[in-house]
Structure formats: C-alpha cells, structure tokens
Write an enzyme that holds these catalytic residues in place. Structure first.
Site, PDB file in Angstrom:
ATOM      1  N   SER A 102       0.875  -1.192   0.000  1.00 57.73           N
ATOM      2  CA  SER A 102       0.000   0.000   0.000  1.00 57.73           C
ATOM      3  C   SER A 102       0.902   1.229   0.000  1.00 57.73           C
ATOM      4  CB  SER A 102      -0.855   0.012   1.265  1.00 57.73           C
ATOM      5  OG  SER A 102      -1.371   1.306   1.504  1.00 57.73           O
ATOM      6  N   TYR A 154      -2.307  -0.705  10.125  1.00 58.77           N
ATOM      7  CA  TYR A 154      -2.203  -0.899   8.677  1.00 58.77           C
ATOM      8  C   TYR A 154      -0.840  -0.418   8.161  1.00 58.77           C
ATOM      9  CZ  TYR A 154      -3.899  -1.020   3.820  1.00 58.77           C
ATOM     10  OH  TYR A 154      -4.090  -1.305   2.485  1.00 58.77           O
TER      11      TYR A 154
HETATM   12  P1  NAD Z   1     -11.102  -6.122  -0.377  1.00 60.21           P
HETATM   13  O1  NAD Z   1     -11.524  -6.018   1.041  1.00 60.21           O
HETATM   14  O2  NAD Z   1     -12.045  -5.722  -1.442  1.00 60.21           O
HETATM   15  O3  NAD Z   1     -10.573  -7.578  -0.708  1.00 60.21           O
HETATM   16  C1  NAD Z   1      -9.695  -8.240   0.151  1.00 60.21           C
HETATM   17  C2  NAD Z   1      -9.745  -9.713  -0.152  1.00 60.21           C
HETATM   18  O4  NAD Z   1      -8.909 -10.394   0.786  1.00 60.21           O
HETATM   19  C3  NAD Z   1     -11.151 -10.295   0.000  1.00 60.21           C
HETATM   20  O5  NAD Z   1     -11.359 -11.266  -0.983  1.00 60.21           O
HETATM   21  C4  NAD Z   1     -11.089 -10.920   1.381  1.00 60.21           C
HETATM   22  O6  NAD Z   1     -11.994 -11.998   1.535  1.00 60.21           O
HETATM   23  C5  NAD Z   1      -9.661 -11.421   1.401  1.00 60.21           C
HETATM   24  N1  NAD Z   1      -9.180 -11.622   2.775  1.00 60.21           N
HETATM   25  C6  NAD Z   1      -9.234 -10.755   3.816  1.00 60.21           C
HETATM   26  N2  NAD Z   1      -8.751 -11.335   4.904  1.00 60.21           N
HETATM   27  C7  NAD Z   1      -8.386 -12.585   4.551  1.00 60.21           C
HETATM   28  C8  NAD Z   1      -7.819 -13.661   5.261  1.00 60.21           C
HETATM   29  N3  NAD Z   1      -7.556 -13.577   6.559  1.00 60.21           N
HETATM   30  N4  NAD Z   1      -7.570 -14.819   4.588  1.00 60.21           N
HETATM   31  C9  NAD Z   1      -7.853 -14.930   3.273  1.00 60.21           C
HETATM   32  N5  NAD Z   1      -8.400 -13.934   2.551  1.00 60.21           N
HETATM   33  C10 NAD Z   1      -8.660 -12.778   3.194  1.00 60.21           C
HETATM   34  O7  NAD Z   1      -9.770  -5.258  -0.451  1.00 60.21           O
HETATM   35  P2  NAD Z   1      -8.911  -4.712  -1.674  1.00 60.21           P
HETATM   36  O8  NAD Z   1      -9.067  -3.252  -1.680  1.00 60.21           O
HETATM   37  O9  NAD Z   1      -9.142  -5.485  -2.907  1.00 60.21           O
HETATM   38  O10 NAD Z   1      -7.456  -5.018  -1.071  1.00 60.21           O
HETATM   39  C11 NAD Z   1      -6.595  -6.030  -1.555  1.00 60.21           C
HETATM   40  C12 NAD Z   1      -5.196  -5.706  -1.109  1.00 60.21           C
HETATM   41  O11 NAD Z   1      -4.816  -4.430  -1.644  1.00 60.21           O
HETATM   42  C13 NAD Z   1      -5.010  -5.596   0.408  1.00 60.21           C
HETATM   43  O12 NAD Z   1      -3.789  -6.172   0.783  1.00 60.21           O
HETATM   44  C14 NAD Z   1      -4.992  -4.109   0.649  1.00 60.21           C
HETATM   45  O13 NAD Z   1      -4.275  -3.764   1.805  1.00 60.21           O
HETATM   46  C15 NAD Z   1      -4.309  -3.627  -0.616  1.00 60.21           C
HETATM   47  N6  NAD Z   1      -4.569  -2.214  -0.918  1.00 60.21           N
HETATM   48  C16 NAD Z   1      -5.827  -1.788  -1.248  1.00 60.21           C
HETATM   49  C17 NAD Z   1      -6.011  -0.432  -1.530  1.00 60.21           C
HETATM   50  C18 NAD Z   1      -7.345   0.135  -1.913  1.00 60.21           C
HETATM   51  O14 NAD Z   1      -7.458   1.370  -2.033  1.00 60.21           O
HETATM   52  N7  NAD Z   1      -8.382  -0.676  -2.142  1.00 60.21           N
HETATM   53  C19 NAD Z   1      -4.934   0.455  -1.465  1.00 60.21           C
HETATM   54  C20 NAD Z   1      -3.693  -0.024  -1.117  1.00 60.21           C
HETATM   55  C21 NAD Z   1      -3.510  -1.361  -0.854  1.00 60.21           C
END
Ligand code: NAD
Length: 267
Positions: free
Chosen positions: A150, A163
């Site tokens: 992130s 985070y």
């Molecule tokens: P999201 O919440 O839409 O999806 C996250 C996914 O991870 C879901 O499918 C969830 O079921 C799965 N998950 C969560 N905990 C889990 C666990 N303990 N075991 C197995 N699966 C698990 O989130 P997203 O926005 O798609 O985020 C995905 C990644 O991208 C994350 O690592 C997040 O930190 C990172 N990220 C997201 C953003 C953003 O703006 N959306 C920005 C920076 C980084």
C-alpha cells in the site's frame, strides 16, 4: 478475435492468488486467467470461491481451483497452498493480495484489532511465502512472488497505525526475500496501490462528496481501478520483469509525490 493459447503471456503457468475473489484480487485472478494461467484462488469463504471460479476465463489445460483458508491460520493456509501444488503439479507464481484495514485513533486502538491486522497483513503473507518457498527450494522452480502492499508502506496516516506498520513490514519482507532467494532465480516484488475502487473503500467511494474530497488529494484527480493494479502485478510476475527483484512499485496516480507541492505554497 481471440488470440491462440500459445500467444498468451501466462499459458501453462500456475498462479496462487490470496484474497483472489474480490476487489484487486479478483482483477488479478481474472487477468492471469485471461492470459492463459490456471489460477488457485484463495479466500476465507469456500462457497464464495466456488461461485467465483466459473467467472474466470477457461484455460485449455485443467481447471482453476478454489483454495479456501484464512491466510493467518498456519495449518489452513499451508494445506491450501499444498492443495494447489498437488492439484496443479506445481506453482510458478504467488500473489499475496489478501489484506485488511482496521482504523482507530492510536490512543484507543484495541490490541485485538492491531494484532488482527498484523496477523493477516504480515503473518499471512509470511505463511503463504514460506509454504511456496519450501516447495520451490526443493524442486528448483525459479518462481516469482508479488506482494500487495500500500502507499501506507511509505505515507503515514492518522488512525492507520496497524495498517501502516503492517505494510511497512511487507516492504522489508519483500527486500529480505528478494536478497535471500535471488541466487536461486526466485524474484520477489511488491506493488503499493493508492486509493483504489474496491469494497474496502465503499465508505467513501459511494458518497459523492467524499469521493470528490479523496480525488482532490490525488494528483491525477481520481482513484484507481483494480485493473490498474492487476496489470502491473502481471508485469512484475512475468518474464518481461526478469531482472527486477526487491522492488515496490507505487501505483497511485501520483499520491506519493507530496500532492500539496503541486501548488506553490512554500515560496
Ligand atoms: P477487499 O476487502 O475488497 O478484498 C480483500 C480480499 O482479501 C477479500 O477477498 C477478502 O476476503 C480477502 N481476505 C481478507 N482477509 C483474509 C484472510 N484472513 N484470509 C484470506 N483472505 C482474506 O480489499 P482490496 O481493496 O481489494 O485489497 C486487496 C489488497 O490491496 C489488500 O492487501 C490491501 O491492503 C491492498 N490495498 C488496497 C487499496 C485500496 O485502495 N483498495 C490500497 C492499497 C492497498
């Protein structure tokens, strides 16, 4: 016109994607399958994964796979990764995407919440990578790992203590693994997304005022789409990135460029 399977970038490759059925992970799973790879999709909910699998483009040899497990549960995630190795006869690429965000003012942060974020975002990544490395060290696979970090690997944000700490750790884990396994031909890189339109951000993305406010802090003037993260993940995992290891690619519309300096307020 569909291209033949031999022209697809990941034809014959086998990929494991944690948290691969929603948000950025969903886009990553879909992109790999479009490019010919078999995908082992991980998530916590077996039924959700099984419903998701048919949405993946069909690949010529073999089916995709649901690998349910909580990434922070040592036994469950080890079994899930082993299941993928067993069913696919090996893995070429690991994408550690699963992650969670729990916000709280630092003076009030419940230990349980802090630990939960660290367990999923740090320990969960470590467990997936460890399991894959055990196989690759044994069978000599020159595999590629991409970890979803992130911008908060770098940018501090109030109430994001757990985070930010977890993503900072991920940045150092990427560099440690990259160095430790470079001589075996195993590459490890990270991506650091900015504000991306996924269910994680429904809180502001579905509110026009908040959406405008978030966009106003991004030099490119808008949040990103999940596909805009998936494509760079595929690049880092591919042979086109064969000399890149230990890097974190910031994919953020310029968020890490100190957006306030776009206006000349200092002179
Ligand atoms: P999201 O919440 O839409 O999806 C996250 C996914 O991870 C879901 O499918 C969830 O079921 C799965 N998950 C969560 N905990 C889990 C666990 N303990 N075991 C197995 N699966 C698990 O989130 P997203 O926005 O798609 O985020 C995905 C990644 O991208 C994350 O690592 C997040 O930190 C990172 N990220 C997201 C953003 C953003 O703006 N959306 C920005 C920076 C980084």
């Amino acid at each position: 016109m569909s291209s033949s399977c031999s022209t697809k970038r990941f034809a014959g490759k086998k990929v494991f994607v944690s948290g691969g059925s929603q948000g950025i992970g969903e886009a990553i799973s879909l992109a790999f399958a479009r490019e010919g790879a078999r995908v082992a999709v991980n998530g916590r909910n077996k039924e959700k994964l099984e419903k998701f699998l048919p949405s993946l483009p069909v690949v010529p040899k073999g089916a995709h796979l649901a690998c349910p497990a909580d990434v922070s549960d040592e036994k469950a995630i080890s079994q899930a990764v082993q299941q993928a190795f067993h069913e696919f006869g090996g893995l070429d690429i690991l994408v550690c995407n699963a992650g969670i965000l729990l916000e709280a003012p630092s003076e009030d942060i419940p230990l349980e919440d802090f630990m939960k974020v660290m367990n999923v975002n740090v320990t969960g990544v470590m467990l997936c990578v460890r399991e894959v490395l055990r196989h690759w060290v044994k069978d000599g696979t020159k595999g590629s790992i991409v970890i979803n970090s992130s911008v908060h690997q770098l940018i501090p944000k109030p109430a994001f203590l757990g985070y930010s700490a977890s993503k900072g750790a991920v940045g150092n884990m990427v560099r440690t693994w990259a160095l430790e396994y470079a001589s075996r031909g195993i590459r490890v890189n990270g991506v650091a997304p900015g504000a991306i339109l996924t269910p994680m951000n429904d809180g502001w993305a579905n509110d026009p005022e908040k959406y405008k406010a978030v966009s106003s802090h991004i030099p490119m003037g808008r949040p990103g789409e999940s596909d805009e993260i998936a494509e760079p993940v595929l690049f880092l995992a591919s042979d086109q990135a064969s000399y890149i290891t230990g890097q974190t690619l910031y994919i953020d519309g310029g968020l890490t460029l100190y957006a306030d300096f776009a206006k000349n307020w200092s002179t």
